[in-house]
Design an enzyme around this catalytic site. Structure first.
Site, short mmCIF file in Angstrom:
data_model
loop_
_atom_site.label_atom_id
_atom_site.label_comp_id
_atom_site.label_asym_id
_atom_site.label_seq_id
_atom_site.Cartn_x
_atom_site.Cartn_y
_atom_site.Cartn_z
N LYS A 70 2.50 -3.38 6.89
CA LYS A 70 2.63 -3.88 5.42
C LYS A 70 3.96 -3.52 5.40
CE LYS A 70 -0.46 -4.58 3.02
NZ LYS A 70 -0.95 -5.63 2.60
N TYR A 75 -1.38 -0.06 10.86
CA TYR A 75 -1.22 -0.97 9.78
C TYR A 75 -0.72 -0.51 9.13
CZ TYR A 75 -3.41 -1.05 5.32
OH TYR A 75 -3.24 -2.23 3.68
N THR A 112 0.90 -1.09 0.06
CA THR A 112 0.23 0.09 -0.39
C THR A 112 0.53 1.10 0.15
OG1 THR A 112 -1.38 1.07 1.70
CG2 THR A 112 0.21 -0.21 2.56
N ASP A 113 0.29 1.96 -0.79
CA ASP A 113 0.48 3.33 -0.59
C ASP A 113 1.28 3.94 0.72
OD1 ASP A 113 -1.67 4.69 0.16
OD2 ASP A 113 -1.71 5.93 -1.10
N GLU A 114 0.44 3.62 1.72
CA GLU A 114 0.19 3.92 3.32
C GLU A 114 1.80 3.84 4.01
OE1 GLU A 114 -2.69 3.54 5.83
OE2 GLU A 114 -4.53 4.01 4.07
P1 NAD Z 1 -10.34 -6.34 2.33
O1 NAD Z 1 -10.17 -6.39 4.34
O2 NAD Z 1 -11.70 -6.57 2.43
O3 NAD Z 1 -9.45 -8.32 1.91
C1 NAD Z 1 -9.11 -8.83 2.87
C2 NAD Z 1 -9.49 -10.79 3.08
O4 NAD Z 1 -8.23 -11.70 3.09
C3 NAD Z 1 -10.37 -11.25 3.24
O5 NAD Z 1 -11.00 -11.67 2.63
C4 NAD Z 1 -10.30 -11.55 4.51
O6 NAD Z 1 -11.04 -12.57 4.87
C5 NAD Z 1 -8.38 -12.28 4.35
N1 NAD Z 1 -7.74 -12.61 4.93
C6 NAD Z 1 -7.17 -11.97 5.77
N2 NAD Z 1 -6.64 -12.60 6.81
C7 NAD Z 1 -6.33 -13.47 6.40
C8 NAD Z 1 -5.02 -14.69 6.70
N3 NAD Z 1 -4.38 -14.51 7.97
N4 NAD Z 1 -5.78 -15.67 6.20
C9 NAD Z 1 -5.90 -15.60 5.00
N5 NAD Z 1 -6.67 -14.98 4.08
C10 NAD Z 1 -7.33 -13.77 5.48
O7 NAD Z 1 -8.88 -6.65 1.49
P2 NAD Z 1 -8.94 -5.54 0.56
O8 NAD Z 1 -9.59 -3.48 0.79
O9 NAD Z 1 -9.41 -6.04 -0.12
O10 NAD Z 1 -7.72 -4.99 0.69
C11 NAD Z 1 -6.65 -6.09 -0.27
C12 NAD Z 1 -5.09 -5.92 -0.07
O11 NAD Z 1 -5.08 -4.73 -0.47
C13 NAD Z 1 -4.71 -5.32 1.76
O12 NAD Z 1 -3.74 -6.19 1.53
C14 NAD Z 1 -4.40 -4.01 1.71
O13 NAD Z 1 -3.50 -4.68 2.65
C15 NAD Z 1 -3.82 -4.00 -0.08
N6 NAD Z 1 -4.38 -2.52 -0.02
C16 NAD Z 1 -5.54 -2.06 -0.44
C17 NAD Z 1 -5.77 -0.68 -0.79
C18 NAD Z 1 -7.55 -0.03 -0.53
O14 NAD Z 1 -7.92 1.07 -0.52
N7 NAD Z 1 -8.39 -1.17 0.03
C19 NAD Z 1 -5.35 -0.43 -1.42
C20 NAD Z 1 -3.83 -0.38 -1.80
C21 NAD Z 1 -3.24 -1.84 -0.81
O1 DAU Z 2 -3.92 4.01 0.35
C1 DAU Z 2 -4.53 3.01 0.84
C2 DAU Z 2 -5.34 2.38 1.83
O2 DAU Z 2 -5.71 2.90 2.03
C3 DAU Z 2 -5.00 1.07 2.01
O3 DAU Z 2 -3.81 0.64 2.30
C4 DAU Z 2 -6.16 0.54 3.16
O4 DAU Z 2 -6.09 -0.65 3.22
C5 DAU Z 2 -7.26 1.39 2.71
O5 DAU Z 2 -8.82 1.22 3.65
C6 DAU Z 2 -7.54 2.16 2.78
O6 DAU Z 2 -6.73 3.09 3.75
P1 DAU Z 2 -7.62 4.41 4.31
O7 DAU Z 2 -7.59 4.72 6.22
O8 DAU Z 2 -7.26 5.55 4.02
O9 DAU Z 2 -8.96 4.46 4.03
P2 DAU Z 2 -9.98 5.06 4.53
O10 DAU Z 2 -12.04 4.10 3.55
O11 DAU Z 2 -10.36 3.81 6.05
O12 DAU Z 2 -10.68 6.11 4.82
C7 DAU Z 2 -10.71 6.88 3.68
C8 DAU Z 2 -10.36 8.49 4.33
O13 DAU Z 2 -11.65 9.09 4.78
C9 DAU Z 2 -9.15 9.08 5.72
O14 DAU Z 2 -8.58 9.92 5.80
C10 DAU Z 2 -10.22 8.58 6.82
C11 DAU Z 2 -11.35 9.43 6.16
N1 DAU Z 2 -12.72 8.98 6.74
C12 DAU Z 2 -12.77 7.28 7.29
C13 DAU Z 2 -14.31 6.69 7.99
C14 DAU Z 2 -13.75 5.01 7.63
C15 DAU Z 2 -13.75 10.06 7.81
O15 DAU Z 2 -13.75 10.79 7.23
N2 DAU Z 2 -14.58 8.83 7.86
C16 DAU Z 2 -14.80 7.93 8.27
O16 DAU Z 2 -15.99 7.11 8.43
#
Ligand code: NAD
Ligand code: DAU
Length: 338
Positions: free
Chosen positions: A152, A148, A123-125
């Site tokens: 990562k 988190y 992730t970019d985080e």
């Molecule tokens: P998500 O939380 O929707 O899905 C995570 C999945 O992993 C779930 O299906 C969960 O059951 C499974 N899981 C959790 N622990 C496990 C374990 N121990 N063994 C097997 N399976 C397990 O997450 P997402 O948003 O789909 O993100 C997927 C990946 O992409 C993550 O690694 C996250 O860090 C990365 N990522 C997410 C974002 C975003 O914006 N959502 C952006 C950049 C990177």
């Molecule tokens: O940047 C990539 C990341 O993006 C991934 O690695 C993470 O898995 C993914 O969850 C996401 O992280 P963020 O913390 O940026 O996403 P989130 O959807 O939780 O929040 C997006 C922005 O919105 C953040 O600035 C917090 C704000 N927010 C979030 C929630 C849930 C609110 O203002 N209110 C809310 O209720």
């Protein structure tokens, strides 16, 4: 190719499986997922009978090289993670277990099975927070700010070390904030859409001026596909949608697009106390993947958000069941870990 997708029942993993089966007719996919609160087999309902697809309920913490070898897996793509920053602030234990220890165990299993390609979905985080200007490049030093993102970043360091020490074929991707169909409705965009439809307040953290760089999930999938086929071992690839938005502007746009659907009268945006350690701004420079692998995002934010809103309007049952806890109770009864 036979792919092992871990975490394939989550948001991005399930979109990726659908993407791969659509674009590579002769590929096979095993989806290994623990089905935590975020994993949902309904995300894959339309392909569950596809002969090229197989689901196994399992934990990456129990991954075994022999298991991968006997199934003839060519490549592992590790999506499995605890992914929600807010949950990591409340309790980081599962984040360290799955994201750090789980990655190490999966790396060992993949090494033992002599897997030809391993992609770590990061992730970019991991880069921390930006000021008003500038972008994260692959050379930006890691400075994670939440439990988190720290977990990562630790996983990324392990993948890097396995490449350098063992010549392990690992690649790391770092993507910005995804949005699109099947995103769990506690994340920002689906939470705002579904709360608005339910007539609930829209909780905006702090002053609402934090910036995220949004990418439609299909564009993330096409980038991983490009990396799977053309990426270079040991490299890091940033992936971004070139779509920086302030949170408050995203909420206002969602409300504008939902006019006629919510039945609300008056303001429903509610400013709530800020997230602890809230990163101010993310912005990704994805020049490298564009130049080296020829990848381009296809959807701009306006189009992607229209498609996302349309999906949440058409799939009310999916998110209503999640919000009421119905799926969680069902999976507990129906599936044992394999
Ligand atoms: P998500 O939380 O929707 O899905 C995570 C999945 O992993 C779930 O299906 C969960 O059951 C499974 N899981 C959790 N622990 C496990 C374990 N121990 N063994 C097997 N399976 C397990 O997450 P997402 O948003 O789909 O993100 C997927 C990946 O992409 C993550 O690694 C996250 O860090 C990365 N990522 C997410 C974002 C975003 O914006 N959502 C952006 C950049 C990177
Ligand atoms: O940047 C990539 C990341 O993006 C991934 O690695 C993470 O898995 C993914 O969850 C996401 O992280 P963020 O913390 O940026 O996403 P989130 O959807 O939780 O929040 C997006 C922005 O919105 C953040 O600035 C917090 C704000 N927010 C979030 C929630 C849930 C609110 O203002 N209110 C809310 O209720």
């Amino acid at each position: 190719m036979k792919l092992l997708i871990t975490g394939g029942a989550g948001f991005i993993g399930s979109n990726f499986i659908r993407y791969i089966l659509k674009h590579h007719k002769n590929y096979k996919v095993i989806n290994l997922d623990k089905l935590t609160y975020a994993g949902n087999l309904e995300n894959l309902k339309d392909i569950e009978k596809d002969k090229r697809y197989k689901f196994v309920r399992g934990d990456i913490l129990k991954a075994k090289g022999k298991w991968l070898k006997t199934r003839g897996v060519d490549a592992v793509i590790n999506f499995a993670a605890e992914s929600h920053v807010d949950r990591s602030i409340v309790d980081s234990s599962d984040f360290i277990q799955t994201n750090v220890v789980g990655t190490q165990i999966l790396l060992e299993a993949a090494r033992e099975a002599r897997i030809k390609r391993y992609i770590q979905i990061s992730t970019d985080e991991v880069y921390g927070s930006l000021g008003k200007s500038g972008y994260f490049t692959e050379k930006t030093p890691l400075a994670p700010n939440s439990p988190y993102s720290a977990s990562k970043a630790a996983a990324d360091m392990l993948v890097r070390a396995y490449f350098h020490t063992h010549n392990f074929p690992g690649i790391i991707t770092r993507c910005s904030n995804n949005y699109g169909p099947y995103q769990f409705p506690e994340k920002f965009i689906p939470l705002m859409i579904t709360n608005a439809l339910e007539g609930k307040p829209l909780p905006v953290y702090g002053d609402g001026l934090n910036v995220r760089d949004w990418i439609f999930v299909d564009d993330h999938c096409s980038a991983i596909d490009a990396i799977l086929h053309k990426g270079k071992n040991g490299e890091v690839y940033n992936i971004g949608g070139n779509s920086e938005k302030r949170n408050i502007d995203v909420v206002k746009l969602i409300l504008k697009k939902l006019i006629g659907h919510t039945g609300h009268i008056g303001p429903i945006i509610k400013f709530v106390p800020d997230r602890k350690g809230h990163d101010r701004r993310y912005a990704i420079d994805s020049t490298k993947i564009k130049k080296e692998l020829g990848w381009r995002p296809k959807y701009d934010f306006d189009k992607g958000l229209d498609m996302t809103i349309d999906w949440y309007l058409k799939n009310k049952e999916w998110w209503q069941k999640i919000k009421s806890g119905e799926y969680k109770r069902y999976y507990k009864k129906m599936y044992r870990e394999g």
